[in-house]
Design an enzyme around this catalytic site. Structure first.
Site, short mmCIF file in Angstrom:
data_model
loop_
_atom_site.label_atom_id
_atom_site.label_comp_id
_atom_site.label_asym_id
_atom_site.label_seq_id
_atom_site.Cartn_x
_atom_site.Cartn_y
_atom_site.Cartn_z
CE LYS A 1 55.00 40.49 46.37
NZ LYS A 1 53.91 40.97 47.20
C1 LIG Z 1 53.61 41.91 48.29
C2 LIG Z 1 53.47 41.62 49.65
C3 LIG Z 1 52.38 41.93 50.51
C4 LIG Z 1 51.55 42.89 49.97
O1 LIG Z 1 50.63 42.67 49.08
P1 LIG Z 1 50.26 43.92 48.08
O2 LIG Z 1 49.41 43.06 46.94
O3 LIG Z 1 51.33 44.93 47.44
O4 LIG Z 1 49.17 44.74 48.96
C5 LIG Z 1 52.44 41.27 51.71
N1 LIG Z 1 53.17 40.54 52.36
C6 LIG Z 1 54.24 40.26 51.54
C7 LIG Z 1 55.44 39.07 52.18
C8 LIG Z 1 54.29 40.63 50.26
O5 LIG Z 1 55.64 40.57 49.56
#
Ligand SMILES: *Cc1c(COP(=O)(O)O)cnc(C)c1O
Length: 409
Positions: A194
């Site tokens: 992210k």
């Molecule tokens: C990455 C992501 C998640 C989940 O996040 P994690 O930290 O991997 O549990 C949820 N929703 C979206 C749209 C994502 O891109």
């Protein structure tokens, strides 16, 4: 045929080459270790990160947790659906945004999406509203905001709260407001891939004090730290972020604006470069919105480019550039968890409480979802790209499209 220069390496968000981790994170980590308090219930880093994050987004409350999936789980638990209630969501998302709905005994009710943005819209949501609808989750896919004004207007008319999944859209804006701060609750992820990262991590935001209290409780086994006569109030987990992650998160937050500015500039450059390639549609960011540019997602028109997105993805790879043709490839409801309803033991609960319409995943009900997934080609995006990387992507894309079309380059 265009070939990537072997000396040109692409920064990756999976290692230091494409991350902003540095001395600031190391300094904070050293302080956390030397202090020796690694739990957020006693330490200062997670609290400082929460305050700084809330301030940056201009929102009243922010609570850090262990992942983006945990953040979504907190949001659902704060809304507190009755077993069998429906939560409207999208089938083009991370599975971590869907399973928390089931863990809270509710039914994910999939809305179709706009095939060009792959985002839900007020129209697609309206089609799946039912007497059992308890909340609407809006995912801002790839960093491009969904049309929040129309969605919030619909939700307000019906008295249904909106949860924003802004895991891919940190600092994106719709009509001048940050995604995640427009609905009742906003969720973010700090996972490795992210915008800013602690490896794993998440954060939940709201302006509503009652929801804020439930979110904080859900992260802390429903134990109200700091209140008089505390008790474990309801079913909840330990979803806390550790001080080690908090130390990194606080330093990462200081670099976020720069990350956004660079991604935005680079995206504008690529868009200018590839906008005229026949058969390729550049990302559709509405004039009143700003993308956070988590990824750079184009649409490939298979009527113009034979083989469509997979053919272009293959051509890009032959030219040295990785991409994700068709993103998650199939809608989430085609995964075994939904097809086989694998939940608790052999019970299939809470699917046993669902109406037939809520679990009808017939293809004809999701034309935008299938069209969007079929056409989308997702390019990795990174604030450490240079003009050489942008030029290489543009030339490789041009060349890959030309060979797929049988046009001589
Ligand atoms: C990455 C992501 C998640 C989940 O996040 P994690 O930290 O991997 O549990 C949820 N929703 C979206 C749209 C994502 O891109």
């Amino acid at each position: 045929m265009f070939q990537l220069q072997s000396s040109l390496r692409f920064p990756s968000d999976q290692d230091a080459s494409g991350r902003t981790l540095g001395v600031e994170e190391l300094d904070n980590l050293r302080r956390a270790i030397e202090c020796g308090t690694l739990t957020s219930t006693k330490g200062t880093f997670v609290k400082s990160f929460e305050h700084a994050f809330a301030e940056r987004l201009g929102i009243a409350h922010a609570y850090a947790c262990s992942s983006g999936s945990a953040a979504i789980h907190c949001a659902i638990a704060a809304i507190d659906p009755e077993p069998g209630d429906e939560i409207i969501t999208t089938a083009i998302t991370d599975m971590g945004a869907l399973t928390p709905i089931l863990f809270q005994g509710a039914i994910p009710r999939f809305a179709d999406v706009d095939p060009f943005t792959c985002n839900v819209t007020a129209e697609t949501i309206a089609r799946v509203i039912s007497p059992k609808t308890k909340a609407i989750i809006v995912t801002h896919l790839f960093g491009v905001p969904a049309e929040m004004n129309a969605i919030v207007a619909l939700a307000n008319r019906l008295g249904i709260p909106v949860i924003e999944d802004a895991a891919q859209a940190l600092l994106a804006q719709d009509h001048g407001r940050y995604t995640g701060t427009i609905g009742a609750i906003g969720c973010f992820s700090l996972q490795q891939g992210k915008h800013i990262t602690t490896g794993e991590g998440g954060i939940v935001v709201t302006n509503d004090p009652a929801l804020a209290r439930r979110i904080a409780l859900f992260i802390n086994k429903a134990w109200p730290y700091g209140e008089s006569n505390p008790d474990h109030e309801f079913i909840a987990l330990n979803y806390r972020m550790s001080e080690l992650q908090g130390a990194v998160a606080l330093a990462q937050l200081g670099k976020l604006d720069d990350v956004l500015t660079k991604r935005d500039e680079l995206a504008a450059r690529l868009t200018a470069r590839i906008a005229t390639i026949a058969g390729i549609s550049v990302p559709q960011v509405p004039p009143h919105a700003r993308s956070a540019w988590w990824k750079y997602a184009v649409r490939v028109d298979a009527a113009i480019v034979p083989g469509g997105s997979p053919a272009v993805g293959k051509g890009l790879l032959e030219r040295g550039i990785a991409s994700a043709p068709r993103y998650i490839v199939k809608p989430a409801f085609e995964c075994r968890i939904f097809r086989e309803q694998n939940t608790f033991g052999s019970s299939h609960w809470p699917f046993t409480l669902a109406t037939p319409e809520a679990v009808d995943y017939a293809r004809a009900r999701f034309p935008g979802t299938y069209d969007g997934l079929e056409a989308v080609l997702v390019l990795a995006w990174n604030d450490k790209y240079t003009s050489e990387h942008i030029e290489a992507i543009a030339q490789a894309l041009e060349s890959a499209v030309e060979s797929a079309r049988g046009v001589l380059a």
